[in-house]
Every structure is written in structure tokens, then in C-alpha cells.
Motif scaffolding. Structure first.
Motif, mmCIF file in Angstrom:
data_model
loop_
_atom_site.group_PDB
_atom_site.id
_atom_site.type_symbol
_atom_site.label_atom_id
_atom_site.label_comp_id
_atom_site.label_asym_id
_atom_site.label_seq_id
_atom_site.Cartn_x
_atom_site.Cartn_y
_atom_site.Cartn_z
ATOM 1 N N SER A 188 32.863 -11.666 -41.337
ATOM 2 C CA SER A 188 31.969 -10.525 -41.529
ATOM 3 C C SER A 188 32.369 -9.375 -40.622
ATOM 4 N N ILE A 189 32.711 -9.706 -39.378
ATOM 5 C CA ILE A 189 33.134 -8.653 -38.453
ATOM 6 C C ILE A 189 34.358 -7.945 -39.020
ATOM 7 N N ALA A 190 35.293 -8.726 -39.553
ATOM 8 C CA ALA A 190 36.488 -8.126 -40.133
ATOM 9 C C ALA A 190 36.112 -7.185 -41.268
ATOM 10 N N ARG A 191 35.174 -7.640 -42.098
ATOM 11 C CA ARG A 191 34.785 -6.835 -43.245
ATOM 12 C C ARG A 191 34.081 -5.552 -42.811
ATOM 13 N N ILE A 192 33.164 -5.673 -41.830
ATOM 14 C CA ILE A 192 32.418 -4.499 -41.366
ATOM 15 C C ILE A 192 33.371 -3.481 -40.750
ATOM 16 N N SER A 193 34.382 -3.983 -40.024
ATOM 17 C CA SER A 193 35.316 -3.060 -39.362
ATOM 18 C C SER A 193 35.994 -2.131 -40.359
ATOM 19 N N GLY A 194 36.148 -2.588 -41.598
ATOM 20 C CA GLY A 194 36.859 -1.768 -42.561
ATOM 21 C C GLY A 194 35.971 -0.924 -43.446
ATOM 22 N N GLU A 195 34.636 -1.032 -43.279
ATOM 23 C CA GLU A 195 33.720 -0.325 -44.173
ATOM 24 C C GLU A 195 33.649 1.165 -43.846
ATOM 25 N N THR A 196 33.588 1.966 -44.896
ATOM 26 C CA THR A 196 33.460 3.405 -44.687
ATOM 27 C C THR A 196 32.232 3.961 -45.385
ATOM 28 N N ALA A 197 32.096 3.626 -46.666
ATOM 29 C CA ALA A 197 31.056 4.271 -47.467
ATOM 30 C C ALA A 197 29.649 4.164 -46.862
ATOM 31 N N PRO A 198 29.224 3.004 -46.344
ATOM 32 C CA PRO A 198 27.843 2.926 -45.847
ATOM 33 C C PRO A 198 27.603 3.762 -44.594
ATOM 34 N N ILE A 199 28.667 4.061 -43.823
ATOM 35 C CA ILE A 199 28.437 4.818 -42.597
ATOM 36 C C ILE A 199 28.833 6.277 -42.752
ATOM 37 N N LEU A 200 29.284 6.608 -43.961
ATOM 38 C CA LEU A 200 29.724 7.977 -44.240
ATOM 39 C C LEU A 200 28.670 9.008 -43.854
ATOM 40 N N PHE A 201 27.416 8.762 -44.240
ATOM 41 C CA PHE A 201 26.373 9.730 -43.884
ATOM 42 C C PHE A 201 25.384 9.170 -42.879
ATOM 43 N N HIS B 211 27.787 7.930 -25.764
ATOM 44 C CA HIS B 211 27.052 7.602 -24.547
ATOM 45 C C HIS B 211 25.929 6.617 -24.824
ATOM 46 N N SER B 212 25.349 6.713 -26.035
ATOM 47 C CA SER B 212 24.220 5.831 -26.335
ATOM 48 C C SER B 212 24.247 5.447 -27.801
ATOM 49 N N MET B 213 23.290 4.627 -28.175
ATOM 50 C CA MET B 213 23.181 4.182 -29.557
ATOM 51 C C MET B 213 22.827 5.334 -30.500
ATOM 52 N N PHE B 214 22.411 6.475 -29.929
ATOM 53 C CA PHE B 214 21.961 7.561 -30.790
ATOM 54 C C PHE B 214 23.019 8.639 -30.966
ATOM 55 N N ASP B 215 24.255 8.332 -30.531
ATOM 56 C CA ASP B 215 25.352 9.277 -30.697
ATOM 57 C C ASP B 215 26.070 9.065 -32.022
ATOM 58 N N GLN B 216 26.681 10.145 -32.506
ATOM 59 C CA GLN B 216 27.601 10.005 -33.630
ATOM 60 C C GLN B 216 28.918 9.466 -33.091
ATOM 61 N N VAL B 217 29.669 8.831 -33.963
ATOM 62 C CA VAL B 217 30.963 8.310 -33.509
ATOM 63 C C VAL B 217 32.057 8.584 -34.535
ATOM 64 N N MET B 218 33.284 8.367 -34.065
ATOM 65 C CA MET B 218 34.404 8.301 -35.005
ATOM 66 C C MET B 218 34.687 6.819 -35.217
ATOM 67 N N THR B 219 35.126 6.438 -36.411
ATOM 68 C CA THR B 219 35.545 5.045 -36.594
ATOM 69 C C THR B 219 36.933 5.047 -37.231
ATOM 70 N N LEU B 220 37.611 3.932 -37.093
ATOM 71 C CA LEU B 220 38.986 3.847 -37.603
ATOM 72 C C LEU B 220 39.088 4.106 -39.108
ATOM 73 N N PRO B 221 38.305 3.394 -39.945
ATOM 74 C CA PRO B 221 38.490 3.637 -41.378
ATOM 75 C C PRO B 221 38.156 5.069 -41.783
ATOM 76 N N TYR B 222 37.085 5.608 -41.189
ATOM 77 C CA TYR B 222 36.726 6.982 -41.539
ATOM 78 C C TYR B 222 37.784 7.954 -41.051
ATOM 79 N N HIS B 223 38.301 7.706 -39.865
ATOM 80 C CA HIS B 223 39.368 8.531 -39.315
ATOM 81 C C HIS B 223 40.585 8.492 -40.247
ATOM 82 N N LEU B 224 40.898 7.307 -40.728
ATOM 83 C CA LEU B 224 42.027 7.154 -41.652
ATOM 84 C C LEU B 224 41.780 7.957 -42.920
ATOM 85 N N TYR B 225 40.549 7.896 -43.407
ATOM 86 C CA TYR B 225 40.202 8.655 -44.615
ATOM 87 C C TYR B 225 40.381 10.163 -44.373
ATOM 88 N N ILE B 226 39.848 10.631 -43.243
ATOM 89 C CA ILE B 226 39.928 12.050 -42.909
ATOM 90 C C ILE B 226 41.381 12.504 -42.826
#
Lengths: 289, 284, 250
Positions: free
Chosen positions: B200-213, B225-240
Motif C-alpha cells: 500500500s505504501i508503494a501504491r500511495i507513493s505513486g498516486e497523483t490524482a487524489p492529491i492534485l487538489f 513545517h506542519s501538517m497544514f502545509d502544502q507540499v511537493m511530491t515526486l509523482p506530481y513533480h514528475l507530472y509538472i
């Protein structure tokens, strides 16, 4: 004391058990509420049968027919490739090779399911899209066909794994009976094994289709994102999932456009709900045997 | 029509089946080969640990790695306990009634909902309604609902593989149902549950669509800094970087894809080996 | 002669099909009561009704009462009941842990012991009572799954003794064992009679005659005959009983 703790834990476990139902209902009602608001202002028949998706024009047009056709075309193409290949692969893995080879091949097929869709989309962009453009001599390689090919690869793990399970669970007595009558292994496979495993294979196909219909990133990257009704599979298309992913970020909450995207979400939800429901029926049928 | 010799026809069909199998496993090989070949040159310590520079055309992918890690860990911490509890309920407590059937149907359908619809839902309920904003927590909540059916199904299979006689033996000694689950069933199901969790961790690491917005941003100049920050992620970065940035050097895209791929394949292999190991060394 | 267990008009059903019909039986303190009969005559169902193991089966239902020391077994919790009425299954069911852990597992969960020294003493006493101590005292930390079938079965007896029950139910405890292991299990059973009340279900008529004080003959969910073992085996009142114990059917 011990008993009180037990009771509390059992209550927690029960609540977690019901969560999945609650979430399905929550997701459905959320999509439904936004869509309901949308259909008060926009005619539902125009939504389903309208050919044009121009959310920014004046007046805005929210016809999703071209998107439905896009999704359908990509899915159909993917199935035409993935279904025969998957069934043959499942047969080969389950009936032809030895047990150790079987485990290795199955793991390899399953590994494909772990590859993120953006990576598949990216490889499609780099490798497949230029090929398609040259090979079929079309203005752009970003076509429904490209999407179908990549999605076929993504659907195969699901289809292979589940049909392999179904084929593998065909009782050996059936096979031995046929073999004892002088049939070759291949004849047995074709006439007995495939027939008996049919419900499981159908379920595998349905679940594979479910995965293809819902796929977002890959199609967004390689199908060209053109919301026109295509004339052939070698033209750019836009799918329902891609529209949501591409436009959700730009909408204003509560606007028509925002609600329209939720309505597309509802359509997707209903389609996949139906597909999975049917797949589950097939799987249940398989188990009862 | 020519009637083929059955033996010959068998040989011919086996060849076809073999070719189909080759076609099914070729993509995974090709994808790994292409990405490793083109990406290996840029991946070094600096690439992994520095911030992107010059509109991401230079520099590293450190914030995307950190962001992926943050989201994945938060998600699994939310979804694993709930999923395991739900699996325990279904496998150990549930009676065959309407509610149980509804739950099973719910799991099947939750598993089938497209990831982008989860994104829509997460945006509507977590980002907007609960006002969490586009944040790690909103993304993790969305992903954890999406991953719930997978965790439930794998955990249930693991629980189900523990022989019923162990439970009976424990009950017959006066040990309560929960104590039996806690001390007999769960420890023996743990390898299976963990294998499922790693996958599951492997699968979540590659997900983009659910975290897109719900969680990601195009570019964040600092680490979260906290749980309320926006982040960059690898799959989304790859997409961008592969679709949105003109004149992007291909090597960086391949490098990013390689890092993502290695992460996911490593976890998948770990899961596969754990599974094989425990199948061989099972105590019963 | 005190009645330890009194079964009052007990009927048991699976899927509404009657498998035991209006049973009345009493089990006397510190006796070994054997239940014999052909398969499917309801012996095991009866045994599992006594410590309510059947109650977990959703298709099971029952009518009638069972009293333990005069109180209904349905008025106390299943956990307390099973702590007082232990059960040994037909197949050895060691838990997948070490020999030592197998024995301290239930007492720990039930909060009967805590200190390490208490645990050690308990393990030794239980294994000695089950006449297993000499064979395993040097490998208490090895897995119970690696023992032989007979040893596993005696370990299961030791495990029951560790929670110190009042009654022990044996469900065909030797059906999977070789003759030598069977003798050992029977020996420990007879030794246990001093402290415990024992109900033994067996397919082996000779075993019943060797170990038990009284014997009941079940047939088709009903009691055909009950009496002291000597009498039942030497001069049975019913023709069916005689046919069964002489091996003419069953």
C-alpha cells in the motif's frame, strides 16, 4: 476492568468495520448534492447529450458527450488489446509453466501494477507518442490510440491476476477427465478450463475496465486533451477523468463549472459502481461452485 | 478447412500463449530499462538532497522526496489501524447479516472509485468543508480513504489464513475473543498484514490524482513545517516537469522518474520477499 | 456422590435439525464418565454444549438447561465457564509458540499469575501432572509445533491443568495417536481423576472400559443406556448396546 477494556475495543473495531459503508455513502451524497444543485440550473439532458464542453464561453456549455465518447473510445481500445493478451497470459502462467516459473511470472505481472500512472504517462509521451505520429502519419501522436495502448498495460496486471486465480481454481478432476479421454492439454484448456473459469475471467475483465475508466494521469498526459468528438481512434480525445483533473484547480467553489465537475464525478462514480457490482456478482458466482 | 494435427496445434498454441505472456511482461522490463538508462547519470547525492533551481530546470528534488514521505507516512498511519480493525471486525466478529453484506459491498465499491473522484471528494470535504486547506493532512485523509479497501482486503486474507483451531484452542481455555485476537490471531497474521501495508505504501507513493487538489503545490520554496502545509511530491513533480515546463532537460525528468521508480520497486520487492519468506517459515 | 454437572432436558439443533433430543444426564464429582456411540450420534455436540463451544456457531440453537454446581451455565460468562470446564480436542491444537508459552498463555491472559517464579512453578507442575515433564524439561523454549502428536496432546492437557479447571472434557483425545501415546494419555487421565471431574467422548469402546467409572451409550442423538462401566460392558440391558460394544455395528 479487563472486561470493560475488551468491550471498548470491540466497539472501536465495530465502528471501523462500518467505516467503508459510511465513506461510500458520504462520497455518493457529496457528489449527488453538488450535482443536484448543478442540474437545477443546467438541463440534465443537455449535460449528457451536449456535444460541447466550453465552461468559459458565454453562455457556458457543459455537454459531456465528447468526454463520454473519449472515455469510451480509450477504454474500448485498451480492452481490445488487454483482454486477449491477459487471458492468454493467464492460461500460460497457470497451465503451461512449472510452479516456480509461475510464481516469478506472476510477480512480474503484479509489479507492473505498482508503476505509478505518471511514470507510465511519461514513458508514453517519450516513447509511444512519437512512434504513433510517425507510424500512422497523423499530425499529433497524442491520440486515443496512444492512451489505449498504455492503459492496456495498466489493465493487464488486474486482468491477468484475477483470471489466473480463476483458471487455477478449476478442479483438477475436470482436466484429468478430459485428458483421460485422449484430449491434448491444449484442447482441455480451450474446451474445459476456459469454460469453467468463465465467471472469474469475466470478473477480471470488469475490474480491469474499472481501472481503465478511472485512470487519470496517464490519459491526461498522452491523449491530447481535445474535447471534440473524434472520428477515429487516431485523433486526440479528452476523457471525463482528465477534465476533472485538469480543470478542478481553476474553478471557483460553488460556481457552475465547479458543480459541473462534481456532476462528472458522479457519472464516473455510477459507472464504476456498476462495473464493480457486476464484477462482484461474477466473483460470487465463481465461489458458489 | 485443414484439420491440424492436435499435437502440432498444441505446440502452435503454446507458442502464441508464450508470446502473449512476453507481451504482458515486456512493458515493465522496458519501462525499467528506459528509465534507468536515461536517468542514472543525474541521480547523485546532490540531486537527492538539494532544492530545485532555475524554475526546476536545475538542482535537485529534495522537497519532493520529503513531501512524498510526509504524505505517505501520514496516510499509512491513518489507514492501517482503521483498515486492520475493519478487517478484524469482518473476519472475527461479523455475522452473516444485512450489515455485513452492506460492508462487503461498500469495500468492493470503494475499491472501484476512480482516484480522481477521491480527489474531488477530498477537495470538497477536507479542503473546503472542514477548512483544512490544501495541506498534507487533507491529502493524507483523502488517500487513506482510498487505500482503506486495499488494506482491509489484504489484512482480511492474512487473518483468514490463521487456522481456526488456534482460536478454538484459545477460547476453550477461557480466553476472551478480543484477547484471543490480540495474542493469537494478530501476531500470526502480522507478516501478511505488513506485506499488504508495504504494498500500500508503494501504491500511495505513486498516486497523483487524489492529491492534485488536496495537498500538492507546483513549487514550494521551503520544506513543510506542519501538517497544514502544502507540499511537493515526486509523482506530481514528475507530472509538472514532464508536461508543464518548456525546455525542461530530459535528464532531470528521467532522474526524477528513476528515484520514484526505485522507491516503489524496492518496497514491492521487500513485500514480495517477506511474503515468500514467511510462506516458507510458517509455524503451522 | 455429588452431582458436578446436571443436564436437564437438553435438546440441540443445527439449522433447526435436531441432533440431540431431550437429554438428562448427571456427571458425578471426580468420576470419569465415558460417552460411546457410533459417529454422528451427537457425542461431540453434547460435549461442546457443556462448555458452550457450540454457541459460536450461528446455525446452532438449543433448548433445556445445564447446571454446573447447581448454577446454570448460561448465567455466567463464556470465559468464566470455560475456565471452569476445560476442553481437549480430537486433534492436538498446540498454539504456535514455545512449550513454555503454551502453558502460561491462558493463565497470563486470565490474570492468574504474573511473577516469573510463579510461571516457572506452574509450568513444571502442569507438565508433571500431564506426565510430560521428563520428556520436555530441557527444551521448554522450543516450538510446540515440533513435538510429536502424543506429546502435543499431553501438552494440551498440561495447558488445561494450568488454568486449574473443575471439569475436563476430552473429545476423542486419542483418535489421531499411536497405541503407545494412547496409553500415556490414558494414564494421565486416570491420574487426573483425583482432582478433576472428567467427561470422555471416545470412538474406542475398549478405551471407555479401561478408564471410565460410568459409561453412556449414545445413538441417533438419544441416550440408549447409562450405567457403571462394569455393568454396561458385562451385562448391558439394551440389545443395541450389546450389539455396539461387541462390534456388531458402529
Amino acid at each position: 476492568m479487563r472486561r470493560i477494556i475488551d468491550t471498548i475495543i470491540e466497539k472501536v473495531i465495530f465502528s471501523c468495520g462500518t467505516l467503508s459503508v459510511i465513506f461510500v455513502i458520504l462520497i455518493f451524497s457529496f457528489l449527488f448534492m453538488e450535482s443536484f444543485a448543478f442540474f437545477k440550473d443546467f438541463d440534465i439532458t443537455k449535460f449528457v447529450t451536449g456535444r460541447y464542453w466550453y465552461p468559459d464561453s458565454e453562455p457556458a456549455l457543459f455537454g459531456i458527450l465528447s468526454l463520454i465518447v473519449g472515455s469510451f473510445l480509450v477504454t474500448l481500445g485498451a480492452c481490445l488489446i488487454a483482454v486477449p493478451v491477459s487471458i492468454m497470459t493467464a492460461l500460460y502462467i497457470s497451465e503451461v509453466v512449472s510452479k516456480s516459473v509461475r510464481d516469478v511470472l506472476k510477480s512480474l505481472v503484479e509489479l507492473m501494477a505498482a508503476i505509478p500512472s505518471v511514470v507510465i504517462g511519461f514513458i508514453g509521451m517519450i516513447v509511444l507518442v512519437p512512434c504513433v505520429r510517425k507510424l500512422f502519419n497523423v499530425p499529433t501522436g497524442l491520440t486515443a490510440f496512444s492512451g489505449s495502448v498504455m492503459l492496456a498495460f495498466m489493465a493487464m496486471p488486474t486482468m491477468v491476476t484475477i483470471s489466473e486465480d480463476a483458471i487455477h481454481s478449476v478442479p483438477w478432476q475436470y482436466k484429468e477427465g478430459a485428458l483421460a479421454l485422449g484430449a491434448t492439454k491444449w484442447q482441455t484448456m480451450r474446451r474445459i478450463v476456459l469454460k469453467t473459469a468463465r465467471p472469474g475471467i469475466m470478473a477480471a475483465i470488469m475490474l480491469g475496465i474499472g481501472r481503465v475508466v478511472g485512470e487519470t494521469m496517464t490519459v491526461m498526459m498522452i491523449t491530447g486533451n481535445s474535447s471534440r468528438i473524434p472520428h477515429s481512434i487516431f485523433e486526440p480525445v479528452r476523457t471525463m477523468t482528465a477534465v476533472i483533473a485538469a480543470e478542478m484547480g481553476e474553478t471557483v467553489k460553488g460556481s457552475m463549472h465547479y458543480k459541473a465537475l462534481f456532476s462528472i464525478g458522479l457519472v464516473l462514480f455510477l459507472i464504476t459502481f456498476l462495473i464493480n457490482f457486476v464484477a462482484d456478482l461474477f466473483l460470487g458466482k465463481n465461489k458458489n461452485k | 478447412m485443414i484439420k491440424l494435427n492436435p499435437k502440432l496445434s498444441q505446440k502452435f498454441s503454446y507458442l502464441i500463449l508464450f508470446l502473449a505472456t512476453a507481451l504482458a511482461i515486456m512493458p515493465i522490463m522496458a519501462i525499467i530499462f528506459i528509465i534507468v538508462k536515461n536517468g542514472i547519470s543525474v541521480v547523485n547525492w546532490e540531486f537527492l538532497t538539494s532544492m530545485p533551481k532555475n524554475g526546476m530546470r536545475e538542482g535537485g528534488i529534495f522537497p519532493a522526496i520529503v513531501g512524498t514521505f510526509a504524505i505517505v507516512m501520514s496516510t499509512i498511519m491513518l489507514t492501517l489501524p482503521t483498515g486492520v480493525c475493519a478487517a478484524i471486525y469482518l473476519n472475527e466478529y461479523a455475522r452473516d447479516n444485512m450489515l455485513t453484506r452492506a460492508i462487503k459491498l461498500g469495500i468492493v465499491n470503494l475499491a472501484g472509485i476512480p482516484s480522481v473522484v477521491y480527489g474531488l471528494f477530498g477537495f470538497g470535504i477536507f479542503v473546503m468543508f472542514l477548512k483544512l486547506g490544501v495541506s498534507i493532512i487533507a491529502g493524507a485523509l483523502t488517500l487513506s480513504i482510498m487505500e482503506l479497501p486495499v488494506i482491509i482486503t489484504t489484512s482480511r486474507n492474512a487473518l483468514n489464513s490463521v487456522p481456526y483451531s488456534f482460536r478454538e484452542a484459545s477460547w476453550s481455555l477461557g480466553v476472551s475473543r478480543w484477547q484471543t485476537i490480540r495474542h493469537i490471531v494478530l501476531p500470526n497474521a502480522l507478516p501478511g498484514i505488513m506485506t499488504g501495508a508495504v504494498l500500500s505504501i508503494a501504491r500511495i507513493s505513486g498516486e497523483t490524482a487524489p492529491i492534485l487538489f488536496t495537498a500538492v503545490a507546483f513549487y514550494v520554496p521551503h520544506l513543510p513545517h506542519s501538517m497544514f502545509d502544502q507540499v511537493m511530491t515526486l509523482p506530481y513533480h514528475l507530472y509538472i516537469i514532464s508536461t508543464q515546463i518548456p525546455n525542461m532537460p530530459n535528464s532531470i525528468i528521467f532522474g526524477t522518474a528513476l528515484v520514484l521508480l526505485v522507491m516503489i520497486l524496492t518496497m514491492s520487492f521487500i513485500a514480495i520477499f517477506v511474503r515468500i519468506y514467511f510462506r516458507k517459515h510458517r509455524k503451522w | 456422590m455429588v452431582d458436578k454437572i446436571k443436564v436437564d432436558n437438553l435438546s440441540c439443533y443445527y439449522n433447526r435439525k435436531c441432533v440431540l433430543e431431550s437429554l438428562n444426564i448427571n456427571v458425578i464429582q471426580n468420576e470419569i464418565l465415558s460417552i460411546i456411540g457410533p459417529s454422528n450420534s451427537g457425542k461431540t455436540t453434547f460435549l461442546r454444549a457443556l462448555n458452550r463451544m457450540n454457541d459460536l456457531d450461528l446455525t446452532y440453537s438449543r433448548r433445556g438447561e445445564v447446571y454446573l454446581d447447581g448454577g446454570s451455565i448460561f448465567d455466567i460468562s463464556m470465559e468464566d465457564l470455560r475456565r471452569r470446564i476445560g476442553m481437549l480436542f480430537a486433534m492436538p491444537t498446540p498454539l504456535p509458540m514455545t512449550i513454555y508459552e503454551n502453558i502460561v498463555y491462558a493463565p497470563k491472559r486470565l490474570g492468574l499469575i504474573s511473577k516469573k517464579s510463579e510461571q516457572d512453578a506452574l509450568v513444571e507442575r502442569a507438565l508433571k501432572d500431564a506426565s510430560l515433564w521428563d520428556e520436555v524439561k530441557d527444551r521448554l523454549k522450543s516450538s510446540a509445533m515440533k513435538m510429536s502428536g502424543g506429546q502435543q496432546q499431553r501438552l494440551c492437557i498440561a495447558r488445561i491443568l494450568a488454568i486449574n479447571p473443575e471439569v475436563i472434557l476430552f473429545d476423542e483425545p486419542c483418535s489421531g495417536l499411536d497405541p503407545i501415546s494412547t496409553v500415556k494419555v490414558e494414564e494421565s487421565m486416570i491420574g487426573l481423576k483425583q482432582k478433576y471431574t472428567i467427561v470422555l467422548v471416545t470412538n474406542n469402546v475398549k478405551q471407555a472400559s479401561r478408564v471410565s467409572d460410568r459409561t453412556v451409550f449414545f445413538f441417533m442423538g438419544k441416550i440408549v443406556e447409562i450405567g457403571t462401566t462394569d455393568k454396561l460392558f458385562v451385562s448391558p440391558k439394551e440389545k443395541q448396546t450389546e450389539d455396539y460394544i461387541t462390534g456388531r455395528f458402529g
